[in-house]
Design a protein around this motif. Structure first.
Motif, PDB file in Angstrom:
ATOM      1  N   ALA A  43       0.820  -1.211   0.000  1.00 27.82           N
ATOM      2  CA  ALA A  43       0.000   0.000   0.000  1.00 27.82           C
ATOM      3  C   ALA A  43       0.852   1.258   0.000  1.00 27.82           C
ATOM      4  O   ALA A  43       0.471   2.274  -0.584  1.00 27.82           O
ATOM      5  N   SER A  44       2.001   1.193   0.642  1.00 30.38           N
ATOM      6  CA  SER A  44       2.852   2.383   0.700  1.00 30.38           C
ATOM      7  C   SER A  44       3.731   2.520  -0.537  1.00 30.38           C
ATOM      8  O   SER A  44       4.480   3.478  -0.657  1.00 30.38           O
ATOM      9  N   GLY A  45       3.595   1.598  -1.480  1.00 28.86           N
ATOM     10  CA  GLY A  45       4.413   1.604  -2.685  1.00 28.86           C
ATOM     11  C   GLY A  45       3.964   2.602  -3.733  1.00 28.86           C
ATOM     12  O   GLY A  45       4.621   2.778  -4.736  1.00 28.86           O
ATOM     13  N   GLY A  46       2.828   3.239  -3.549  1.00 30.02           N
ATOM     14  CA  GLY A  46       2.371   4.229  -4.526  1.00 30.02           C
ATOM     15  C   GLY A  46       0.932   3.983  -4.943  1.00 30.02           C
ATOM     16  O   GLY A  46       0.153   3.316  -4.266  1.00 30.02           O
ATOM     17  N   PHE A  47       0.600   4.553  -6.096  1.00 28.11           N
ATOM     18  CA  PHE A  47      -0.777   4.513  -6.577  1.00 28.11           C
ATOM     19  C   PHE A  47      -1.277   3.098  -6.865  1.00 28.11           C
ATOM     20  O   PHE A  47      -2.416   2.769  -6.505  1.00 28.11           O
ATOM     21  N   PRO A  48      -0.479   2.208  -7.479  1.00 23.71           N
ATOM     22  CA  PRO A  48      -0.981   0.837  -7.699  1.00 23.71           C
ATOM     23  C   PRO A  48      -1.309   0.101  -6.405  1.00 23.71           C
ATOM     24  O   PRO A  48      -2.244  -0.700  -6.354  1.00 23.71           O
ATOM     25  N   GLY A  49      -0.565   0.376  -5.352  1.00 24.23           N
ATOM     26  CA  GLY A  49      -0.855  -0.245  -4.057  1.00 24.23           C
ATOM     27  C   GLY A  49      -2.173   0.236  -3.486  1.00 24.23           C
ATOM     28  O   GLY A  49      -2.934  -0.535  -2.884  1.00 24.23           O
ATOM     29  N   LEU A  50      -2.476   1.526  -3.677  1.00 20.21           N
ATOM     30  CA  LEU A  50      -3.755   2.059  -3.194  1.00 20.21           C
ATOM     31  C   LEU A  50      -4.927   1.486  -3.994  1.00 20.21           C
ATOM     32  O   LEU A  50      -5.990   1.218  -3.439  1.00 20.21           O
ATOM     33  N   ILE A  51      -4.713   1.286  -5.290  1.00 20.43           N
ATOM     34  CA  ILE A  51      -5.749   0.659  -6.112  1.00 20.43           C
ATOM     35  C   ILE A  51      -5.993  -0.777  -5.628  1.00 20.43           C
ATOM     36  O   ILE A  51      -7.140  -1.226  -5.546  1.00 20.43           O
ATOM     37  N   ALA A  52      -4.926  -1.483  -5.307  1.00 19.17           N
ATOM     38  CA  ALA A  52      -5.067  -2.857  -4.804  1.00 19.17           C
ATOM     39  C   ALA A  52      -5.831  -2.883  -3.486  1.00 19.17           C
ATOM     40  O   ALA A  52      -6.681  -3.750  -3.265  1.00 19.17           O
ATOM     41  N   LEU A  53      -5.552  -1.935  -2.599  1.00 19.11           N
ATOM     42  CA  LEU A  53      -6.291  -1.853  -1.336  1.00 19.11           C
ATOM     43  C   LEU A  53      -7.766  -1.537  -1.571  1.00 19.11           C
ATOM     44  O   LEU A  53      -8.645  -2.085  -0.912  1.00 19.11           O
ATOM     45  N   PHE A  54      -8.043  -0.649  -2.513  1.00 18.06           N
ATOM     46  CA  PHE A  54      -9.421  -0.295  -2.829  1.00 18.06           C
ATOM     47  C   PHE A  54     -10.176  -1.511  -3.370  1.00 18.06           C
ATOM     48  O   PHE A  54     -11.303  -1.791  -2.959  1.00 18.06           O
ATOM     49  N   VAL A  55      -9.541  -2.258  -4.267  1.00 17.13           N
ATOM     50  CA  VAL A  55     -10.173  -3.454  -4.825  1.00 17.13           C
ATOM     51  C   VAL A  55     -10.397  -4.498  -3.720  1.00 17.13           C
ATOM     52  O   VAL A  55     -11.461  -5.134  -3.657  1.00 17.13           O
ATOM     53  N   LEU A  56      -9.430  -4.665  -2.832  1.00 22.66           N
ATOM     54  CA  LEU A  56      -9.584  -5.592  -1.710  1.00 22.66           C
ATOM     55  C   LEU A  56     -10.751  -5.183  -0.822  1.00 22.66           C
ATOM     56  O   LEU A  56     -11.559  -6.018  -0.414  1.00 22.66           O
ATOM     57  N   TRP A  57     -10.875  -3.895  -0.541  1.00 20.61           N
ATOM     58  CA  TRP A  57     -11.970  -3.390   0.296  1.00 20.61           C
ATOM     59  C   TRP A  57     -13.330  -3.614  -0.378  1.00 20.61           C
ATOM     60  O   TRP A  57     -14.276  -4.052   0.273  1.00 20.61           O
ATOM     61  N   VAL A  58     -13.412  -3.347  -1.671  1.00 20.21           N
ATOM     62  CA  VAL A  58     -14.687  -3.505  -2.383  1.00 20.21           C
ATOM     63  C   VAL A  58     -15.091  -4.976  -2.446  1.00 20.21           C
ATOM     64  O   VAL A  58     -16.245  -5.324  -2.167  1.00 20.21           O
ATOM     65  N   VAL A  59     -14.156  -5.846  -2.781  1.00 21.40           N
ATOM     66  CA  VAL A  59     -14.484  -7.265  -2.900  1.00 21.40           C
ATOM     67  C   VAL A  59     -14.867  -7.848  -1.541  1.00 21.40           C
ATOM     68  O   VAL A  59     -15.857  -8.575  -1.416  1.00 21.40           O
ATOM     69  N   CYS A  60     -14.113  -7.524  -0.514  1.00 19.51           N
ATOM     70  CA  CYS A  60     -14.455  -8.011   0.830  1.00 19.51           C
ATOM     71  C   CYS A  60     -15.792  -7.424   1.286  1.00 19.51           C
ATOM     72  O   CYS A  60     -16.587  -8.106   1.940  1.00 19.51           O
ATOM     73  N   GLY A  61     -16.052  -6.175   0.946  1.00 15.24           N
ATOM     74  CA  GLY A  61     -17.329  -5.563   1.310  1.00 15.24           C
ATOM     75  C   GLY A  61     -18.500  -6.246   0.647  1.00 15.24           C
ATOM     76  O   GLY A  61     -19.540  -6.479   1.270  1.00 15.24           O
ATOM     77  N   LEU A  62     -18.360  -6.589  -0.627  1.00 20.81           N
ATOM     78  CA  LEU A  62     -19.438  -7.289  -1.323  1.00 20.81           C
ATOM     79  C   LEU A  62     -19.680  -8.675  -0.733  1.00 20.81           C
ATOM     80  O   LEU A  62     -20.827  -9.088  -0.540  1.00 20.81           O
ATOM     81  N   VAL A  63     -18.611  -9.383  -0.441  1.00 17.80           N
ATOM     82  CA  VAL A  63     -18.756 -10.732   0.123  1.00 17.80           C
ATOM     83  C   VAL A  63     -19.380 -10.671   1.516  1.00 17.80           C
ATOM     84  O   VAL A  63     -20.323 -11.401   1.816  1.00 17.80           O
ATOM     85  N   LEU A  64     -18.880  -9.789   2.361  1.00 11.01           N
ATOM     86  CA  LEU A  64     -19.398  -9.713   3.722  1.00 11.01           C
ATOM     87  C   LEU A  64     -20.839  -9.213   3.758  1.00 11.01           C
ATOM     88  O   LEU A  64     -21.638  -9.675   4.578  1.00 11.01           O
ATOM     89  N   SER A  65     -21.201  -8.288   2.882  1.00 15.77           N
ATOM     90  CA  SER A  65     -22.593  -7.826   2.871  1.00 15.77           C
ATOM     91  C   SER A  65     -23.521  -8.907   2.330  1.00 15.77           C
ATOM     92  O   SER A  65     -24.653  -9.047   2.788  1.00 15.77           O
ATOM     93  N   ALA A  66     -23.061  -9.709   1.382  1.00 15.23           N
ATOM     94  CA  ALA A  66     -23.880 -10.815   0.880  1.00 15.23           C
ATOM     95  C   ALA A  66     -24.083 -11.870   1.958  1.00 15.23           C
ATOM     96  O   ALA A  66     -25.183 -12.417   2.105  1.00 15.23           O
ATOM     97  N   VAL A  67     -23.047 -12.152   2.726  1.00 13.00           N
ATOM     98  CA  VAL A  67     -23.174 -13.107   3.827  1.00 13.00           C
ATOM     99  C   VAL A  67     -24.132 -12.566   4.878  1.00 13.00           C
ATOM    100  O   VAL A  67     -25.007 -13.279   5.378  1.00 13.00           O
ATOM    101  N   GLN A  68     -24.011 -11.293   5.197  1.00 15.30           N
ATOM    102  CA  GLN A  68     -24.892 -10.654   6.181  1.00 15.30           C
ATOM    103  C   GLN A  68     -26.343 -10.715   5.717  1.00 15.30           C
ATOM    104  O   GLN A  68     -27.247 -11.032   6.482  1.00 15.30           O
TER     105      GLN A  68
END
Length: 109
Positions: A43-68
């Motif tokens: 994440a601290s490596g620059g813009f691609p790391g922030l994009i990876a964190l954003f994608v991780l957050w969105v995918v985990c959010g979709l999975v966890l909200s579907a489970v909920q």
């Protein structure tokens, strides 16, 4: 206070989406805090790391909200159900054998 005009199912889905994405934010925060698999360095490596964190957050959010949402749908009760519960089934019919007269077939020679 203004009453929402959205159907109940849409409001329920929205609330579970919010809870799922909040849980996802906590999960990603914990992954960064404990530096699992070097995720903090990524994440601290620059813009691609922030994009990876954003994608991780969105995918985990979709999975966890579907489970909920799925768990809340399973636990949903139907209050206007008037049928008796507790395994009351229709009685099983018992059939009795019946004799049927049959004529002998004629033999053709």
């Amino acid at each position: 206070m203004r009453k929402s005009r959205l159907p109940k199912l849409i409001r329920r889905n929205g609330s579970h989406l919010l809870v799922g994405f909040l849980a996802s934010a906590v999960l990603v925060g914990m992954l960064l805090g404990y530096d699992i698999a070097g995720l903090t360095q990524l994440a601290s490596g620059g813009f691609p790391g922030l994009i990876a964190l954003f994608v991780l957050w969105v995918v985990c959010g979709l999975v966890l909200s579907a489970v909920q949402f799925g768990l809340s749908s399973v636990n949903l009760r139907d209050d206007d159900d008037d049928t008796p519960g507790g395994g009351l089934r229709a009685p099983v019919r018992e059939y009795a054998p019946v004799r049927v007269p049959v004529s002998k077939p004629r033999r053709k020679i």
